[in-house]
Structures are given as C-alpha cells and as structure tokens.
Design a protein around this motif. Structure first.
Motif, short mmCIF file in Angstrom:
data_model
loop_
_atom_site.label_atom_id
_atom_site.label_comp_id
_atom_site.label_asym_id
_atom_site.label_seq_id
_atom_site.Cartn_x
_atom_site.Cartn_y
_atom_site.Cartn_z
N LYS A 174 0.83 -1.21 0.00
CA LYS A 174 0.00 0.00 0.00
C LYS A 174 0.86 1.26 0.00
N ARG A 175 1.89 1.25 0.83
CA ARG A 175 2.77 2.41 0.92
C ARG A 175 3.56 2.60 -0.38
N SER A 176 3.99 1.52 -0.99
CA SER A 176 4.80 1.59 -2.21
C SER A 176 3.99 1.96 -3.44
N CYS A 177 2.74 1.56 -3.47
CA CYS A 177 1.92 1.77 -4.67
C CYS A 177 0.89 2.87 -4.50
N ASN A 178 0.93 3.56 -3.41
CA ASN A 178 -0.09 4.55 -3.09
C ASN A 178 -0.21 5.65 -4.13
N ALA A 179 0.90 6.06 -4.72
CA ALA A 179 0.88 7.20 -5.64
C ALA A 179 0.48 6.82 -7.06
N GLU A 180 0.52 5.53 -7.40
CA GLU A 180 0.23 5.12 -8.76
C GLU A 180 -1.20 4.59 -8.88
N HIS A 181 -1.84 4.96 -9.97
CA HIS A 181 -3.19 4.49 -10.25
C HIS A 181 -3.18 3.72 -11.56
N ALA A 182 -3.88 2.60 -11.57
CA ALA A 182 -3.97 1.81 -12.79
C ALA A 182 -4.84 2.55 -13.80
N PRO A 183 -4.47 2.49 -15.08
CA PRO A 183 -5.30 3.11 -16.11
C PRO A 183 -6.69 2.45 -16.14
N ASP A 184 -7.70 3.23 -16.52
CA ASP A 184 -9.07 2.72 -16.56
C ASP A 184 -9.19 1.49 -17.45
N ALA A 185 -8.49 1.47 -18.58
CA ALA A 185 -8.57 0.33 -19.50
C ALA A 185 -8.04 -0.94 -18.83
N LEU A 186 -6.98 -0.82 -18.04
CA LEU A 186 -6.44 -1.97 -17.33
C LEU A 186 -7.42 -2.45 -16.26
N ARG A 187 -7.99 -1.53 -15.52
CA ARG A 187 -8.98 -1.90 -14.50
C ARG A 187 -10.16 -2.64 -15.13
N THR A 188 -10.66 -2.13 -16.24
CA THR A 188 -11.79 -2.75 -16.92
C THR A 188 -11.43 -4.16 -17.41
N SER A 189 -10.24 -4.29 -17.97
CA SER A 189 -9.78 -5.59 -18.45
C SER A 189 -9.67 -6.60 -17.31
N ILE A 190 -9.12 -6.19 -16.20
CA ILE A 190 -8.97 -7.08 -15.05
C ILE A 190 -10.33 -7.49 -14.50
N MET A 191 -11.22 -6.53 -14.35
CA MET A 191 -12.56 -6.84 -13.82
C MET A 191 -13.32 -7.78 -14.76
N THR A 192 -13.16 -7.60 -16.06
CA THR A 192 -13.81 -8.48 -17.04
C THR A 192 -13.29 -9.90 -16.89
N ARG A 193 -11.98 -10.04 -16.76
CA ARG A 193 -11.39 -11.37 -16.60
C ARG A 193 -11.81 -12.02 -15.29
N ILE A 194 -11.89 -11.26 -14.23
CA ILE A 194 -12.34 -11.81 -12.95
C ILE A 194 -13.78 -12.28 -13.08
N SER A 195 -14.62 -11.48 -13.70
CA SER A 195 -16.03 -11.85 -13.89
C SER A 195 -16.15 -13.12 -14.71
#
Length: 93
Positions: free
Chosen positions: A63-84
């Motif tokens: 959490k401390r190491s990755c706090n400043a970085e945000h995943a791009p929306d396209a990556l988030r959508t792709s990951i959520m689609t694969r999880i679903s």
C-alpha cells in the motif's frame, strides 16, 4: 494429532482454513461470525499469528509503495472483465 489439528477437531477453525482466509480477514470481507473464528484461531496459534503478521506487514508495504500510482481505466476494466469471466466459469461450470 498435532496441536494445530486439535483446533479443527474442537469445532474451531483449523490452520489451513485460517491461512486460506487470512486475506479476506485482513480486507474485512468476512462476516462477524467468520471473523470471530479466524481471530480466535490467531489468538491461540502462534505459527498462524506469525503468518498473519507477515501478511499484514506485506499488505502495508504494498500500500505504501503503490499509493501514488493508479492503474489506467482500460487496465482496471480488463482485469474486472477477466475476474467476472473466471467467476462465471467456476460457478457456471
């Protein structure tokens, strides 16, 4: 029968279940009853408590190491689609 197995035979959570569900416990994804069972096990089992402490430290470090970085929306959508899709395959057969 080992000390760790005695917890299971006493109607409580055994080590394998506690360790399997430790991240759900850490993330607050368990109901009150399940949380109480995992907490009771951690209170009684030193090896599992050590693993829990390690996982807590690892999660805080990530959490401390990755706090400043945000995943791009396209990556988030792709990951959520694969999880679903994976959940659907598991549940749907």
């Amino acid at each position: 029968m080992g000390e760790r197995d005695k917890l299971s035979s006493a109607g409580r959570t055994d080590c394998s279940e506690a360790l399997l569900r430790v991240y759900e416990f850490l993330d607050g994804e368990l109901g009150p009853g399940e949380c109480a069972k995992i907490q009771a096990h951690l209170d009684e089992c030193g090896p599992c408590l050590n693993e829990y402490n390690l996982d807590t430290t690892l999660k805080a470090l990530i959490k401390r190491s990755c706090n400043a970085e945000h995943a791009p929306d396209a990556l988030r959508t792709s990951i959520m689609t694969r999880i679903s899709m994976t959940v659907f395959r598991i549940e749907g057969g």
